[in-house]
Every structure is written in structure tokens, then in C-alpha cells.
Enzyme design. Sequence first.
Site, PDB file in Angstrom:
ATOM      1  N   HIS A   1       0.837  -1.197   0.000  1.00  0.00           N
ATOM      2  CA  HIS A   1       0.000   0.000   0.000  1.00  0.00           C
ATOM      3  C   HIS A   1       0.870   1.244   0.000  1.00  0.00           C
ATOM      4  O   HIS A   1       1.851   1.332   0.751  1.00  0.00           O
ATOM      5  CB  HIS A   1      -0.902  -0.002   1.242  1.00  0.00           C
ATOM      6  CG  HIS A   1      -1.727   1.237   1.403  1.00  0.00           C
ATOM      7  ND1 HIS A   1      -1.640   2.054   2.504  1.00  0.00           N
ATOM      8  CD2 HIS A   1      -2.647   1.810   0.585  1.00  0.00           C
ATOM      9  CE1 HIS A   1      -2.480   3.067   2.371  1.00  0.00           C
ATOM     10  NE2 HIS A   1      -3.106   2.939   1.216  1.00  0.00           N
ATOM     11  N   SER A   2       0.542   2.198  -0.871  1.00  0.00           N
ATOM     12  CA  SER A   2       1.123   3.535  -0.843  1.00  0.00           C
ATOM     13  C   SER A   2       2.651   3.496  -0.896  1.00  0.00           C
ATOM     14  O   SER A   2       3.240   2.956  -1.817  1.00  0.00           O
ATOM     15  CB  SER A   2       0.599   4.267   0.395  1.00  0.00           C
ATOM     16  OG  SER A   2       0.827   5.646   0.329  1.00  0.00           O
TER      17      SER A   2
END
Length: 372
Positions: A197-198
Site C-alpha cells: 500500500h502507498s
Amino acid sequence: MESIPADAHTREVFYVGGEYVDDGTVNETVYGQVYVEHLVPVHKPLQKYPIVFIPGSSRTSIDFLTTPSIPTSSPPPKSWSSHFLSLSHELYLIDPPFRGRSPWHPPTHLSPSSQSQSQPYLTFSAAPLQKAWTTPPFSTQWPDVNPPAGKGSPAFDHVMKSTHPQLASLAEEQSVAQKSLSALLDKIGKPVIILAHSMGCKIAWLLADARPGLVKAIVAVEPAGPAFQMRGMGGLRREMTAFGLTEVRLGFEPPVGEKGERLGRRLVKPEEEGLLECWLQDEEQEGGVRELVNLKGVEVLVVTGEGSPHRGYDWGTVEFLRQAGVEGVEHLVLEGAVMEGRGGGGNGHMMMLERNRGGIGEVIGEWVGRRV
């Protein structure tokens, strides 16, 4: 006798990586080790590919294990770890170096970045995201009621209490994470699927580059980007990302960075109206477009929320990967028919904590299932 829950599992914890360094006194300490939770489903047979979860900036594996309560939902939607356990995937959940249960280290090596209380909430909640879009969208899936509440509301407090300091040097963090988590892949000893994520996606790219034979696929949930010049809540960041996707050298061919060469870049307008301009490699740079030779055979799914600022620029990350020769890249925007019957769209950046997280887990699980 009661039936065994679908996500029943055994659990072990261990550390990987790390090296002994001088702590500035007469002693040594271990630097760069990573905390790992290894969850093995009770139900057999196991799926072919284990999944390695990598959280985003200032976050830990808690984002995939526990979620904010949703008063109107009974029972609450599954966390992503529970969902993939129920699909019989072996899981490895990590806290990135210097964060959570991966120890902090001597001040000679580290300088924590600061983060105001408003920043995570503006990024993760249902607040309007004016600075990241030309036409502000609104995420509609955040667990707090609308208008979004602040301190004292359950979802806000969940995020704030589980936010950790992070290194000011992205290159330092990425370099240490690549080394320590390569040791994790070596320990696992067979190909895995990375779900990141991210900012965690930067580590995913570096792991696939370092251990191409041990990474089958990457699910990049709103990867930090776009290429060359990342965006944050304040708009474009001033510093350019030296290697397009990461601050640490990737294996480009022809090579980049060994003698001070930089990737040539050009600003490109998107074909779809309402999206933002992004940087891609300049086809006319000396030596031509550089290819990510170690990522060419890795399948990639980029997942974007309908109500997230990433909706404006994740296309740039996708096209950068394709331009660099990564052959199996798909872009999934969580809107329309994709989310029909799965809680609808309108997701923000922290979709693994939002009301329809269970439906998103199903969508990702179906893509992962086709890799078997």
C-alpha cells in the site's frame, strides 16, 4: 462440535535481516531488522503463492489485521488478512524497518519526520481533497459519519493512535527494507505475491528488482507516485524521484545512476479528461527508454479508489511501468460494475479500513486467484 472458522490459522513471529553496527559507544546494536507475523491457515491445501503484506507511510501491519469499528455493520466486514486466510493463503505481515515492532535505532542513523494530526485525517478520511485534484472528489466509504468527525471519533482515533514516526530519508528506509525483506523472501524460498500500500509499493518494486525469481506478482494499492515527482496532500513534492519509482537504484537497462546518469523525462497529458499530467521517460534520451529488466516478468495490479486523489495520477505509474517493459500491468479503478454488489465505489486512500473493505478484498482475491 462447532465448525472451524474459515480464517482459522496458526501464528508465529520472527525477525529477519539486520546487521551489527557501532551504536556510538563501546557497544554494538542490531540495525535494520524487520518484524514479521507468519499466519498459516488451518484449512488445507494451501494456495500456491504466499502473500507478503507491506503497509504504507507511517503505518504498520495493523492496517491489514484490524479495522475501525463500523456501528451499522454486523458482523463487520473482514480485514484483508482474514479474507486471504479464508482463501487458504499463507501470509507474512511486516512492520517496515524502524517502525512499529521493527526497532528504532541510534540517532546517528535516524531522523524522524514529523506529521501533524490533520495530515493523516485529510489523507485518509472523507475530507475533500482539493489540493490533489483539479475537481475535488469525495470519498464516501470512511467509517466515520458525514461530515467527517475529528479527534474523539472512533475511526480518526484508530488511525492516529496507530500512526508511527518515519525516517526523513526515504532512500535510507528503502535501502534497508530492500535488504532485510530480501532475506525474508530467501527464507520463504518460493515465489510470493506482494500486496503493498502507498509508500510500501516502493519497497515492493525494489524487492522484485532484487529477487525477481521470488516475486510472482505485485498488488500495488494506490502506489506512491506518480513517477519522478510524487504527489502529497500539499500537491507536487519539490524533489524529483531519482529512479522514477524509487529513491534507491533499480535495475534499468541500459543502466542508470552508475556514473551520474539520470533518467530522461517528459511531461505527458492524459487521454482521459480530468486526470493530471504525469512524467514518463523521454523516448529521445541518450540510449533510449530504459527497461526494468528484473520486473519484466512480474505481473502487476494497480488498485485505485474512485474518491481518492490517486484517481488523478495513478495512470502515470501504470504507464511508467509499461513503458519500462513490465509486460503484465493492469489498472483497476474501484468504480462502476467492478464494485456493484460489493459495497459500491467512492473509496479513499485507506480503503483497507473503509466500510466496503470486504468487497475490495474479494476483487483483489479474484485477481490473485487467477495467478495460480
